[in-house]
Motif scaffolding. Structure first.
Motif, short mmCIF file in Angstrom:
data_model
loop_
_atom_site.label_atom_id
_atom_site.label_comp_id
_atom_site.label_asym_id
_atom_site.label_seq_id
_atom_site.Cartn_x
_atom_site.Cartn_y
_atom_site.Cartn_z
N ASP A 39 -11.89 -2.28 -3.72
CA ASP A 39 -11.36 -0.93 -3.93
C ASP A 39 -12.43 0.15 -3.79
O ASP A 39 -12.21 1.16 -3.09
CB ASP A 39 -10.67 -0.83 -5.30
CG ASP A 39 -11.54 -1.35 -6.45
OD1 ASP A 39 -12.68 -1.75 -6.20
OD2 ASP A 39 -11.05 -1.36 -7.61
N LEU A 53 -5.25 8.30 0.74
CA LEU A 53 -5.50 6.91 0.37
C LEU A 53 -6.67 6.82 -0.61
O LEU A 53 -6.63 6.04 -1.57
CB LEU A 53 -5.82 6.08 1.61
CG LEU A 53 -4.63 5.60 2.45
CD1 LEU A 53 -5.14 4.93 3.73
CD2 LEU A 53 -3.77 4.62 1.66
N THR A 65 -5.76 5.98 -4.53
CA THR A 65 -6.25 4.68 -4.97
C THR A 65 -7.08 4.85 -6.25
O THR A 65 -7.00 4.02 -7.17
CB THR A 65 -7.08 4.00 -3.88
OG1 THR A 65 -6.26 3.83 -2.70
CG2 THR A 65 -7.56 2.63 -4.32
N SER A 76 -2.26 0.29 -4.05
CA SER A 76 -3.43 -0.02 -3.23
C SER A 76 -4.57 -0.56 -4.07
O SER A 76 -5.36 -1.39 -3.61
CB SER A 76 -3.89 1.23 -2.46
OG SER A 76 -4.15 2.30 -3.35
N MET A 92 0.86 -1.20 0.00
CA MET A 92 0.00 0.00 0.00
C MET A 92 0.89 1.24 0.00
O MET A 92 0.94 1.99 0.99
CB MET A 92 -0.92 0.01 1.22
CG MET A 92 -1.98 -1.08 1.23
SD MET A 92 -3.45 -0.66 0.24
CE MET A 92 -4.26 0.52 1.33
N THR A 149 -3.81 -4.21 -4.37
CA THR A 149 -3.92 -4.88 -3.07
C THR A 149 -5.37 -5.02 -2.63
O THR A 149 -5.78 -6.07 -2.11
CB THR A 149 -3.13 -4.08 -2.01
OG1 THR A 149 -1.76 -4.01 -2.40
CG2 THR A 149 -3.22 -4.76 -0.63
#
Length: 292
Positions: free
Chosen positions: A215, A185, A189, A207, A145, A210
């Motif tokens: 998401d 974040l 993302t 991210s 991340m 991941t």
């Protein structure tokens, strides 16, 4: 008789440097600016004065530009395989590595000269902020991340703002920084979702990869945590009617972002990312008007 097509004129060095620092894409430095200015107003409990305002506005623009230079050098081999970044000046070879680093170094030095006009505490925190901005481009190789590393780097204007006003960094500054990290974040993302297919091919860690199918709900949650933490920290300091009105506007934007990214299209995700500076401005306006 047909004439051969004339070659396209080569861009000037100035044009290449402006492209290198993303001059025509101000959304990047606006994402850095709004939380820093919000922190200045909160620390000063109102207008922080023209000196600090100029230092933080110019310093933010300069450091973001310097960061672009370092990022493009670090990612030049990866960027060749990503549709959106293949024609960046360093990646395409139109600007050399040493040349790009020299441009970034000059910009960072000018930003540091601005910081020198503040106080010792701000100068000390700025050095750590610089280190974090240099680490981020390489975190994408090793951290699942890396947006969290960017979140810390992009939020560092908050403790610096408190240090500049009060010569101290209270717990409120760290709490606001933690909240802002969730905003970073969220929007980074969205940004990573644009390049997910390319990043999977080249082994880049993001991210968006991941989180996978989580998401979209995760991004929505990140936005809500950001707004929730800032509301909790500022409760009792700002006019609650003003802050409540700001929250309604901010939540409407969060809903719009969900609509843009829910189908995970490149255009929708990139548009959502680019609109984030309006959310930052909305929160800043809530701070300024709420402290009147």
């Amino acid at each position: 008789m047909s004439s051969a097509a004339l070659p396209e004129p080569r861009p000037s060095k100035l044009a290449l440097y402006l492209d290198l620092i993303r001059w025509n894409r101000p959304a990047g430095w606006l994402l850095l600016l709004w939380p820093s200015l919000s922190a200045l107003w909160i620390a000063a409990q109102g207008f922080p004065g023209w000196h600090l305002l100029v230092v933080f506005v110019l310093g933010t623009i300069l450091m973001r530009s310097a960061g672009c230079c370092v990022n493009d050098v670090a990612d030049r081999e990866f960027d060749k395989h990503v549709k959106r970044t293949a024609q960046r000046p360093v990646t395409s070879g139109r600007v050399g590595v040493k040349e790009a680093l020299a441009v970034g170094g000059v910009l960072a030095f000018v930003a540091f000269l601005l910081v020198l006009t503040t106080n010792t505490a701000t100068i000390a925190w700025s050095v750590l902020g610089l280190v974090l901005s240099l680490i981020y481009p390489y975190a994408k190789r090793h951290v699942s991340m890396p947006q969290a590393v960017l979140g810390v780097a992009f939020s560092f204007g908050i403790p610096m703002a408190f240090a500049a006003v009060t010569e101290a960094v209270p717990w409120q500054a760290w709490a606001l920084m933690a909240g802002n990290l969730f905003w970073v974040l969220a929007y980074d993302t969205e940004y990573a979702m644009v390049d997910r297919d390319d990043d999977l091919k080249i082994g880049m860690k993001t991210s968006a990869i991941t989180l996978g199918d989580a998401d979209v709900p995760a991004i929505t949650a990140f936005y809500l945590v950001f707004l929730g933490i800032w509301t909790a920290v500022l409760w009792g300091q700002v006019n609650l009617l003003v802050w409540g009105a700001m929250l309604l506007v901010a939540l409407a934007q969060v809903a719009w972002h969900w609509r843009l990214i829910k189908d995970r299209t490149r255009d929708g995700c990139f548009k959502a990312f680019r609109l984030n500076h309006w959310l930052g401005f909305t929160v800043f306006a809530g701070v300024v008007l709420g402290l009147v």
